[in-house]
Design an enzyme around this catalytic site. Structure first.
Site, PDB file in Angstrom:
ATOM      1  N   SER A 178      93.599  54.491  81.097  1.00  0.00           N
ATOM      2  CA  SER A 178      92.749  55.634  80.760  1.00  0.00           C
ATOM      3  C   SER A 178      93.477  56.965  80.821  1.00  0.00           C
ATOM      4  O   SER A 178      93.004  57.959  80.275  1.00  0.00           O
ATOM      5  CB  SER A 178      91.520  55.626  81.655  1.00  0.00           C
ATOM      6  OG  SER A 178      91.480  56.703  82.515  1.00  0.00           O
ATOM      7  N   HIS A 206      87.661  50.492  81.172  1.00  0.00           N
ATOM      8  CA  HIS A 206      87.432  51.495  80.123  1.00  0.00           C
ATOM      9  C   HIS A 206      87.114  50.888  78.764  1.00  0.00           C
ATOM     10  O   HIS A 206      86.704  51.613  77.850  1.00  0.00           O
ATOM     11  CB  HIS A 206      88.641  52.425  80.018  1.00  0.00           C
ATOM     12  CG  HIS A 206      88.801  53.260  81.246  1.00  0.00           C
ATOM     13  ND1 HIS A 206      88.144  54.446  81.425  1.00  0.00           N
ATOM     14  CD2 HIS A 206      89.496  53.036  82.389  1.00  0.00           C
ATOM     15  CE1 HIS A 206      88.436  54.939  82.607  1.00  0.00           C
ATOM     16  NE2 HIS A 206      89.259  54.101  83.219  1.00  0.00           N
ATOM     17  N   LYS A 237      81.126  53.245  83.778  1.00  0.00           N
ATOM     18  CA  LYS A 237      81.687  54.083  82.716  1.00  0.00           C
ATOM     19  C   LYS A 237      80.787  53.965  81.480  1.00  0.00           C
ATOM     20  O   LYS A 237      79.703  54.543  81.460  1.00  0.00           O
ATOM     21  CB  LYS A 237      83.149  53.718  82.498  1.00  0.00           C
ATOM     22  CG  LYS A 237      83.942  53.895  83.814  1.00  0.00           C
ATOM     23  CD  LYS A 237      85.404  53.735  83.667  1.00  0.00           C
ATOM     24  CE  LYS A 237      86.129  53.636  84.998  1.00  0.00           C
ATOM     25  NZ  LYS A 237      86.109  54.833  85.831  1.00  0.00           N
TER      26      LYS A 237
HETATM   27  N1  PMP Z   1      89.611  50.337  87.135  1.00  0.00           N
HETATM   28  C1  PMP Z   1      90.011  51.350  86.341  1.00  0.00           C
HETATM   29  C2  PMP Z   1      91.043  51.081  85.306  1.00  0.00           C
HETATM   30  C3  PMP Z   1      89.444  52.620  86.494  1.00  0.00           C
HETATM   31  O1  PMP Z   1      89.840  53.640  85.718  1.00  0.00           O
HETATM   32  C4  PMP Z   1      88.462  52.820  87.480  1.00  0.00           C
HETATM   33  C5  PMP Z   1      87.752  54.150  87.662  1.00  0.00           C
HETATM   34  N2  PMP Z   1      88.521  55.266  87.657  1.00  0.00           N
HETATM   35  C6  PMP Z   1      88.112  51.751  88.284  1.00  0.00           C
HETATM   36  C7  PMP Z   1      88.691  50.526  88.083  1.00  0.00           C
HETATM   37  C8  PMP Z   1      87.117  51.925  89.382  1.00  0.00           C
HETATM   38  O2  PMP Z   1      85.837  51.784  88.883  1.00  0.00           O
HETATM   39  P1  PMP Z   1      84.605  52.465  89.649  1.00  0.00           P
HETATM   40  O3  PMP Z   1      84.628  53.910  89.261  1.00  0.00           O
HETATM   41  O4  PMP Z   1      83.435  51.704  89.157  1.00  0.00           O
HETATM   42  O5  PMP Z   1      84.857  52.272  91.102  1.00  0.00           O
END
Ligand code: PMP
Length: 390
Positions: A178, A206, A237
């Site tokens: 991301s 994402h 997301k």
């Molecule tokens: N995996 C990735 C690739 C992420 O970008 C994120 C969130 N920034 C997460 C996991 C964590 O997900 P959550 O916000 O639901 O804790």
């Protein structure tokens, strides 16, 4: 001055001090300090977090089950809505079963620490999300990073000495990175995993909801359903809510029930959040989801073309749902973000330690619920790149 205060001043001097700045509204248009801002700073790619249907589903669940689950799901925190959501997510991801965690972070830490151990080897993309890295460390497996998306480097590592007796190998990757807006080379990773008998773990935080047919994610985008044994996703997301999920074989999910400490020793996800996510999956898979994905693609294509025309280096690989505008040093990145904010556009500067030194950038995540006029205003808010010195 205390040590903590000294540390904070050092961060401030280097342009790395972070602060919380509350917004007075949610959705594609937000408000801060009495000013209206176009919000390009969320991961709510489809605009579902404020969708009335999700809100209603959550409200009904609140009225029925109350606010919190009250206990770990294994104790007394399990509700029928949890099972319904897990069945819907397994179907969405094309797997036998799924297990919901309280966040994507908890899902990644939970699954890696549960499946891998000190005898094992984990091969991880150098730019993987912090939660995969934390899970890998917690597992105490031998952790080796391969250069970002570098299949030759990964294969070199896989050709090296195997795991200790009784151990196994894992390949672990984000599906969509991301902060770079690029995709993992999943077809080649699947082949390498099969050839070297490694278990492939793919975190599609994402891509889920926005990428692939019916928004089923990056694994489906590449036609790899059935070939990725451990799929992680977040409900936080594109699905608009909060929570995380691991999808795979029924036996995998049962093993997680016994071994994933982030699941076992934590209160179950709030029933209202589970109900909202169930509604989100339904919407995302239908014509409404399709229409929103199409609008999002249009916004991304327009921003990318117009910002490149203004001289910016824009990072973006289709069908990633965000764009990165390259700046370099953290100071100029902060100044560009402040310039945009003064013109009504909220786009965060991404700085170390989230990205390596010297690679600060702005992250633009348009939402399906932005209007074309708003996207035009975003483009107008950017000065020509040479004025920013990038
Ligand atoms: N995996 C990735 C690739 C992420 O970008 C994120 C969130 N920034 C997460 C996991 C964590 O997900 P959550 O916000 O639901 O804790």
């Amino acid at each position: 001055m205390t040590d903590w205060e000294r540390q904070l001043e050092l961060w401030a001097a280097r342009g790395l001090r972070r602060t919380l700045r509350p917004l007075a509204a949610a959705g594609p248009r937000v408000e801060r300090e009495g000013r209206y801002l176009i919000n390009l700073a969320s991961n709510d790619y489809l605009g579902l977090s404020t969708d009335p249907r999700l809100v209603r589903a959550a409200q009904e669940a609140l009225a029925r089950w109350g606010v919190g689950a009250g206990a770990s799901r294994l104790v007394s925190g399990d509700r029928r809505v949890h099972a319904a959501l897990e069945a819907a997510l397994a179907d969405f991801k094309g797997t036998e079963a799924a297990l919901v965690f309280t966040s994507g972070y908890a899902a990644n830490v939970g699954v890696l620490a549960a499946l891998a151990g000190p005898r094992d080897q984990i091969f991880a993309d150098a730019l993987n999300h912090a939660s995969l890295n934390d899970g890998a460390r917690l597992s105490r497996a031998r952790l080796r990073y391969y250069r970002h998306r570098d299949l030759d480097h990964l294969e070199d590592l896989l050709k090296g000495p195997g795991p200790r007796r009784g151990g196994r190998r894992f390949i672990v990757t984000d599906a969509v990175f991301s902060m770079d807006a690029d995709l993992a080379p999943l077809p080649a990773l699947v082949e390498l995993a099969e050839r070297y008998e490694a278990l492939l773990v793919v975190d599609d935080a994402h891509g889920s909801g926005v990428v692939g047919p019916e928004g089923r994610g990056t694994v489906h985008h590449f036609g790899l359903a059935g070939r990725v044994p451990v799929q992680v996703a977040t409900l936080s997301k594109a699905l608009g809510g909060q929570g995380g999920v691991v999808a795979g074989a029924r036996a995998l999910v049962e093993v997680l029930l016994h071994r994933a400490r982030a699941f076992i020793y934590s209160t179950g996800i709030a029933p209202a959040l589970a109900a909202a996510a169930l509604e989100a999956v339904r919407l995302v898979r239908g014509p409404e989801g399709e229409a929103r994905r199409a609008r999002l693609r249009q916004h991304l294509a327009r921003l990318k073309a117009e910002l490149r025309a203004k001289g910016y280096r824009v990072l973006h690989e289709d069908p990633a749902p965000m764009l990165l505008v390259w700046v370099g040093a953290p100071g100029p990145a902060l100044r560009l973000a402040a310039h945009l904010e003064a013109r009504g556009v909220l786009a965060p500067a991404i700085r170390p330690p989230t990205v390596p030194e010297g690679t600060s950038r702005l992250r633009l995540a348009p939402m399906a619920t932005h209007t074309e006029v708003e996207i035009e205003r975003v483009i107008q808010a950017f000065p020509p790149a040479e004025e920013v010195g990038v």
